[in-house]
Scaffold this active site. Structure first.
Site, PDB file in Angstrom:
ATOM      1  CG  HIS A  27      24.680  63.966  30.979  1.00 55.36           C
ATOM      2  ND1 HIS A  27      24.312  62.642  31.109  1.00 55.36           N
ATOM      3  CD2 HIS A  27      25.136  64.105  29.714  1.00 55.36           C
ATOM      4  CE1 HIS A  27      24.535  62.016  29.965  1.00 55.36           C
ATOM      5  NE2 HIS A  27      25.033  62.882  29.101  1.00 55.36           N
ATOM      6  CD  GLU A  49      27.785  64.214  25.944  1.00 52.16           C
ATOM      7  OE1 GLU A  49      28.130  63.258  25.223  1.00 52.16           O
ATOM      8  OE2 GLU A  49      27.102  64.081  26.989  1.00 52.16           O
ATOM      9  CG  HIS A  66      26.811  58.522  27.587  1.00 48.67           C
ATOM     10  ND1 HIS A  66      27.972  59.083  27.091  1.00 48.67           N
ATOM     11  CD2 HIS A  66      25.908  59.534  27.621  1.00 48.67           C
ATOM     12  CE1 HIS A  66      27.761  60.357  26.816  1.00 48.67           C
ATOM     13  NE2 HIS A  66      26.510  60.662  27.131  1.00 48.67           N
ATOM     14  CG  ASN A  79      25.429  54.829  23.916  1.00 53.33           C
ATOM     15  OD1 ASN A  79      24.922  55.947  23.968  1.00 53.33           O
ATOM     16  ND2 ASN A  79      24.781  53.772  23.472  1.00 53.33           N
ATOM     17  CE  LYS A 112      18.518  58.994  19.606  1.00 57.30           C
ATOM     18  NZ  LYS A 112      19.367  58.399  20.652  1.00 57.30           N
ATOM     19  CG  HIS A 134      23.159  56.557  31.462  1.00 57.74           C
ATOM     20  ND1 HIS A 134      23.043  55.989  30.214  1.00 57.74           N
ATOM     21  CD2 HIS A 134      22.951  57.879  31.285  1.00 57.74           C
ATOM     22  CE1 HIS A 134      22.774  56.934  29.320  1.00 57.74           C
ATOM     23  NE2 HIS A 134      22.717  58.093  29.952  1.00 57.74           N
ATOM     24  CD  GLU A 158      28.398  53.282   7.759  1.00 52.32           C
ATOM     25  OE1 GLU A 158      29.620  53.237   7.936  1.00 52.32           O
ATOM     26  OE2 GLU A 158      27.805  54.239   7.258  1.00 52.32           O
ATOM     27  CE  LYS A 201      24.229  63.147  18.259  1.00 48.83           C
ATOM     28  NZ  LYS A 201      23.422  63.432  19.415  1.00 48.83           N
ATOM     29  NE  ARG A 208      -3.311  63.720  11.517  1.00 50.37           N
ATOM     30  CZ  ARG A 208      -4.372  64.498  11.344  1.00 50.37           C
ATOM     31  NH1 ARG A 208      -4.269  65.620  10.668  1.00 50.37           N
ATOM     32  NH2 ARG A 208      -5.516  64.138  11.853  1.00 50.37           N
ATOM     33  NE  ARG A 245      21.652  58.403  17.050  1.00 49.76           N
ATOM     34  CZ  ARG A 245      20.819  59.270  16.511  1.00 49.76           C
ATOM     35  NH1 ARG A 245      20.299  59.042  15.338  1.00 49.76           N
ATOM     36  NH2 ARG A 245      20.495  60.372  17.148  1.00 49.76           N
TER      37      ARG A 245
HETATM   38  N1  LIG Z   1      17.944  65.183  21.635  1.00 50.68           N
HETATM   39  C1  LIG Z   1      19.124  64.658  21.895  1.00 50.68           C
HETATM   40  O1  LIG Z   1      19.689  63.925  21.076  1.00 50.68           O
HETATM   41  C2  LIG Z   1      19.803  64.993  23.194  1.00 50.68           C
HETATM   42  C3  LIG Z   1      21.147  64.658  23.397  1.00 50.68           C
HETATM   43  C4  LIG Z   1      21.757  65.013  24.590  1.00 50.68           C
HETATM   44  C5  LIG Z   1      21.025  65.677  25.572  1.00 50.68           C
HETATM   45  N2  LIG Z   1      19.714  65.967  25.362  1.00 50.68           N
HETATM   46  C6  LIG Z   1      18.912  66.659  26.383  1.00 50.68           C
HETATM   47  O2  LIG Z   1      19.451  67.962  26.563  1.00 50.68           O
HETATM   48  C7  LIG Z   1      19.127  68.409  27.877  1.00 50.68           C
HETATM   49  C8  LIG Z   1      20.356  69.059  28.495  1.00 50.68           C
HETATM   50  O3  LIG Z   1      20.747  70.136  27.688  1.00 50.68           O
HETATM   51  P1  LIG Z   1      21.390  71.470  28.297  1.00 50.68           P
HETATM   52  O4  LIG Z   1      22.503  71.112  29.199  1.00 50.68           O
HETATM   53  O5  LIG Z   1      21.637  72.395  27.172  1.00 50.68           O
HETATM   54  O6  LIG Z   1      20.217  71.945  29.281  1.00 50.68           O
HETATM   55  P2  LIG Z   1      19.313  73.263  29.340  1.00 50.68           P
HETATM   56  O7  LIG Z   1      18.593  73.479  28.086  1.00 50.68           O
HETATM   57  O8  LIG Z   1      18.484  73.129  30.579  1.00 50.68           O
HETATM   58  O9  LIG Z   1      20.362  74.435  29.566  1.00 50.68           O
HETATM   59  C9  LIG Z   1      21.126  74.452  30.755  1.00 50.68           C
HETATM   60  C10 LIG Z   1      20.993  75.784  31.490  1.00 50.68           C
HETATM   61  O10 LIG Z   1      21.733  76.765  30.790  1.00 50.68           O
HETATM   62  C11 LIG Z   1      20.956  77.955  30.622  1.00 50.68           C
HETATM   63  N3  LIG Z   1      21.418  78.550  29.376  1.00 50.68           N
HETATM   64  C12 LIG Z   1      21.211  78.099  28.124  1.00 50.68           C
HETATM   65  N4  LIG Z   1      21.887  78.847  27.237  1.00 50.68           N
HETATM   66  C13 LIG Z   1      22.506  79.816  27.940  1.00 50.68           C
HETATM   67  C14 LIG Z   1      23.373  80.871  27.589  1.00 50.68           C
HETATM   68  N5  LIG Z   1      23.762  81.070  26.311  1.00 50.68           N
HETATM   69  N6  LIG Z   1      23.822  81.677  28.586  1.00 50.68           N
HETATM   70  C15 LIG Z   1      23.472  81.442  29.875  1.00 50.68           C
HETATM   71  N7  LIG Z   1      22.689  80.436  30.271  1.00 50.68           N
HETATM   72  C16 LIG Z   1      22.207  79.635  29.307  1.00 50.68           C
HETATM   73  C17 LIG Z   1      19.528  77.490  30.630  1.00 50.68           C
HETATM   74  O11 LIG Z   1      18.669  78.523  31.060  1.00 50.68           O
HETATM   75  C18 LIG Z   1      19.578  76.319  31.617  1.00 50.68           C
HETATM   76  O12 LIG Z   1      19.417  76.802  32.920  1.00 50.68           O
HETATM   77  C19 LIG Z   1      18.615  67.213  28.641  1.00 50.68           C
HETATM   78  O13 LIG Z   1      17.218  67.296  28.770  1.00 50.68           O
HETATM   79  C20 LIG Z   1      18.982  66.032  27.748  1.00 50.68           C
HETATM   80  O14 LIG Z   1      18.075  64.953  27.872  1.00 50.68           O
HETATM   81  C21 LIG Z   1      19.098  65.635  24.192  1.00 50.68           C
HETATM   82 ZN   LIG Z   2      25.658  62.616  27.113  1.00 50.89          ZN
END
Ligand SMILES: NC(=O)c1ccc[n+]([C@@H]2O[C@H](COP(=O)([O-])OP(=O)(O)OC[C@H]3O[C@@H](n4cnc5c(N)ncnc54)[C@H](O)[C@@H]3O)[C@@H](O)[C@H]2O)c1
Ligand SMILES: [Zn+2]
Length: 369
Positions: free
Chosen positions: A264, A185, A248, A245, A143, A252, A237, A227, A121, A241
């Protein structure tokens, strides 16, 4: 070491964002004596690059720990991987006096945070982002989620990490395309909310080629601050948030039109250009400001396609979106660089589909506007 607080509501747990040159030492100091053990979650690439150092630091601090590594990539962000992680936690004897540590990009944070939020939990977790995107975006706001075949991020919950430990040094090993995802971003934050940051970026991009680590630190910290401010805002407010977007809605649409074979970051970069153009076509944004945004996106390292964008497919994707959101697709529009247009207090706007089509088909942009 700088520090920012996210505390959405008075009674909700708060999350500290700590900027630190030695995240592993800081983590070891924070957890020693407080937790019985730690579950470190990383994808296998990050585990190899940075996880080993963390593990040896924890061993030196005599902190019991286990490492759970999974295949890199968004395709691993599933219920199945979460289940495997939970099984590994059970096998390790993890209980309520344990914590989870996510070391990696957004995929790792989303997965590990979600597992921490539901294990017994909910147990505490720490996030150590290693991609630029995770530092300035994914690690902030609490999130967490996994994808399902029916949609991305469909199952998840809000679970704030106790702390996010930001260390730009991890980025030295980051491949160039991943730099671009985070840069998009940062440009978004600047375009909507921070003219000064935008001006800094006009001199500093492309970030992957930045020779000044101090400048990079400053840019990351400033972007995080934006952010954090938005997600900390109180309920009244909450509409703010949606400012995050920007780029986006079209982004998307482009992702869906390309069957997700576009990154992305690139989809959002092109989305920002189209949405800035819509801002200009609706008389909100001066053409010169639209041109500045186009130049910045190019300077970041995104090439603008010479051929027209797939307007039909994007409009179709928006139509599907509209159905899902009970009838309206709304856009974040700009009134100048660093400032979003508001209408009667609302941060988003409905736009005549004919205008959206025009902004898409009048591609490629000449002179930016
Ligand atoms: N929770 C939220 O609010 C939120 C917001 C935006 C995006 N996201 C999510 O985040 C994800 C995308 O994040 P991401 O782009 O970091 O993806 P990821 O975690 O897959 O990392 C991208 C790639 O980079 C590599 N990598 C990571 N750190 C490294 C480093 N220091 N050196 C070399 N390689 C490295 C990883 O192995 C991976 O192959 C998506 O799933 C998206 O939905 C979440
Ligand atoms: Zn984004």
């Amino acid at each position: 070491m700088g520090k920012i607080l996210i505390q959405p509501r008075a009674r909700r747990p708060r999350c500290e964002i700590l900027f630190t040159p030695s995240p592993f030492d800081l983590l070891a100091r924070r957890v020693r004596g407080r937790f019985w053990g730690l579950v470190v979650v990383s994808d296998s690439r990050v585990a190899r690059l940075h996880g080993r150092t963390l593990i040896s630091r924890l061993a030196a601090a005599r902190m019991p720990h286990v490492l759970f590594a999974f295949q890199p990539g968004d395709r691993s962000k599933t219920r199945r991987t979460k289940e495997r992680l939970e099984d590994a936690m059970v096998r390790a004897g993890a209980a309520r006096d344990w914590a989870v540590v996510a070391l990696g990009g957004g995929v790792t944070g989303d997965l590990a945070g979600f597992a921490a939020g539901t294990y017994m939990r909910g147990i505490p977790w720490f996030n150590i982002p290693t991609t630029l995107l995770a530092m300035v975006d994914a690690s902030l706001g609490g999130k967490t989620s996994v994808n399902t075949p029916a949609g991305k991020n469909l199952v998840g919950l809000f679970h704030q990490p106790e702390a996010v430990l930001v260390h730009a040094g991890f980025l030295r090993s980051l491949p160039r395309p991943r730099w671009l995802d985070g840069t998009s971003e940062i440009i978004k934050h600047a375009a909507v909310l921070d003219r000064t940051l935008f001006e800094v970026l006009e001199r500093a991009l492309p970030l992957h080629a930045s020779t000044s680590s101090r400048l990079l630190d400053r840019i990351i910290e400033r972007s995080v601050r934006i952010k954090a401010r938005i997600v900390t805002a109180d309920e009244r407010e909450q509409g703010r948030r949606s400012l995050l977007n920007f780029g986006h809605t079209i982004g998307h649409g482009l992702e869906r039109a390309a069957g997700y074979r576009i990154s992305h970051g690139r989809a959002v970069a092109l989305g920002m250009v189209v949405e800035a153009r819509i801002s200009t076509l609706t008389g909100r944004l001066p053409p010169a400001d639209c041109a500045r945004l186009v130049r910045l996106v190019q300077r970041a390292g995104f090439s603008l396609p010479r051929r027209p964008l797939p307007a039909g497919a994007v409009l179709e994707a928006l139509r599907v979106d509209k159905k899902k959101r009970s009838g309206s697709v709304r856009f974040v529009l700009l009134r100048r660089i660093g400032s979003a247009a508001l209408s009667r207090g609302a941060c988003t706007h409905e736009v005549d589909p004919a205008l959206v089509r025009r902004a898409l088909v009048e591609w490629p942009l000449r002179g930016g506007a």
